[in-house]
Scaffold this active site. Structure first.
Site, short mmCIF file in Angstrom:
data_model
loop_
_atom_site.label_atom_id
_atom_site.label_comp_id
_atom_site.label_asym_id
_atom_site.label_seq_id
_atom_site.Cartn_x
_atom_site.Cartn_y
_atom_site.Cartn_z
N VAL A 287 0.98 -0.72 0.21
CA VAL A 287 -0.52 -0.09 -0.08
C VAL A 287 0.98 1.02 -0.67
CG1 VAL A 287 -2.37 -1.64 1.19
CG2 VAL A 287 -0.35 -0.10 2.70
N SER A 288 0.98 2.44 -0.75
CA SER A 288 1.55 3.47 -0.25
C SER A 288 1.70 4.47 0.72
CB SER A 288 0.95 4.52 -1.71
OG SER A 288 0.66 4.41 -3.08
N THR A 289 0.99 4.24 1.18
CA THR A 289 0.78 4.78 2.90
C THR A 289 0.89 3.80 4.48
OG1 THR A 289 -1.35 6.04 3.46
CG2 THR A 289 0.25 7.08 2.03
N GLN B 136 -3.20 3.29 4.86
CA GLN B 136 -3.91 2.28 3.94
C GLN B 136 -4.01 1.07 4.90
OE1 GLN B 136 -1.77 3.51 0.50
NE2 GLN B 136 -4.37 3.91 -0.40
#
Length: 198
Positions: A9-11, A14
């Site tokens: 996931v990007s962050t 998330q």
């Protein structure tokens, strides 16, 4: 042969539950257990990710890599196909759960079809990222056109600046004393003086 899974996931905010659930379902359907599941919370714009690097060091020819969606591997149109090429050339199968790759039983044909499909999907993933960036830029432009000030708020010179400025100008107080009276640093003081003198 070992089977590995990769989640991204990007962050940190998330959630990875959806990906974990898809991988558990894959294990149950195929009656297998992953040898390891690697997880990164990092952008997909490049492949400089801690757990992904470990995965690449461990995975060997004949192994299988399972991911839920192509953009979990990467979102860069130029680099994602190269990354998949890395696995294919080492006889490592990549299974994308949301886009099952065609399995003809002919390794050469599979390799060609997979490359074509991966190239197309990578292109779509990259275009989606460009679309998001474009929307952000359009939103910022619309905000600016509507008079919304973007970026850091402008610093305003304190109300009592002029009173102490006059005392500093006739050398009644030093710059250090001037800054202390305003409760600011000397660098901020000199910036205010520069703005005031314009």
């Amino acid at each position: 042969m070992k089977i590995f899974a990769y989640i991204r996931v990007s962050t940190k905010e998330q959630n990875t539950d959806r990906q974990h659930e898809a991988l558990r379902e894959y294990e149950g359907t195929n009656k297998i257990k992953f040898n390891a599941v690697f997880e990164d919370k990092a952008s997909g714009k490049d492949f400089d990710r801690p757990q992904y690097k470990v995965l690449k060091e461990i995975i060997k020819p004949g192994d299988i890599l399972v991911i839920k969606e192509l953009d979990r591997l990467g979102r860069n149109f130029m680099d994602t196909p190269k990354e998949l090429q890395y696995f294919f050339e080492r006889n490592i199968k990549v299974k994308i759960l949301d886009t099952p790759l065609i399995d003809t039983g002919d390794d050469k044909l599979d390799y060609t079809i997979n490359n074509m499909l991966i190239g197309f999907l990578s292109y779509i993933a990259d275009k989606e990222r460009e679309k998001i960036q474009s929307r952000v830029k359009e939103g910022l432009k619309a905000a600016k056109d509507n008079g919304v000030k973007l970026g850091r708020p402008e610093r305003t010179i304190p109300d009592n600046f002029e009173k102490y400025y006059k005392r500093w100008k006739i050398k009644e107080i030093t710059a250090i004393e001037f800054a202390k009276l305003l409760g600011i640093s000397r660098s901020t003081l000199y910036r205010y003086i520069k703005e005031y003198d314009i």
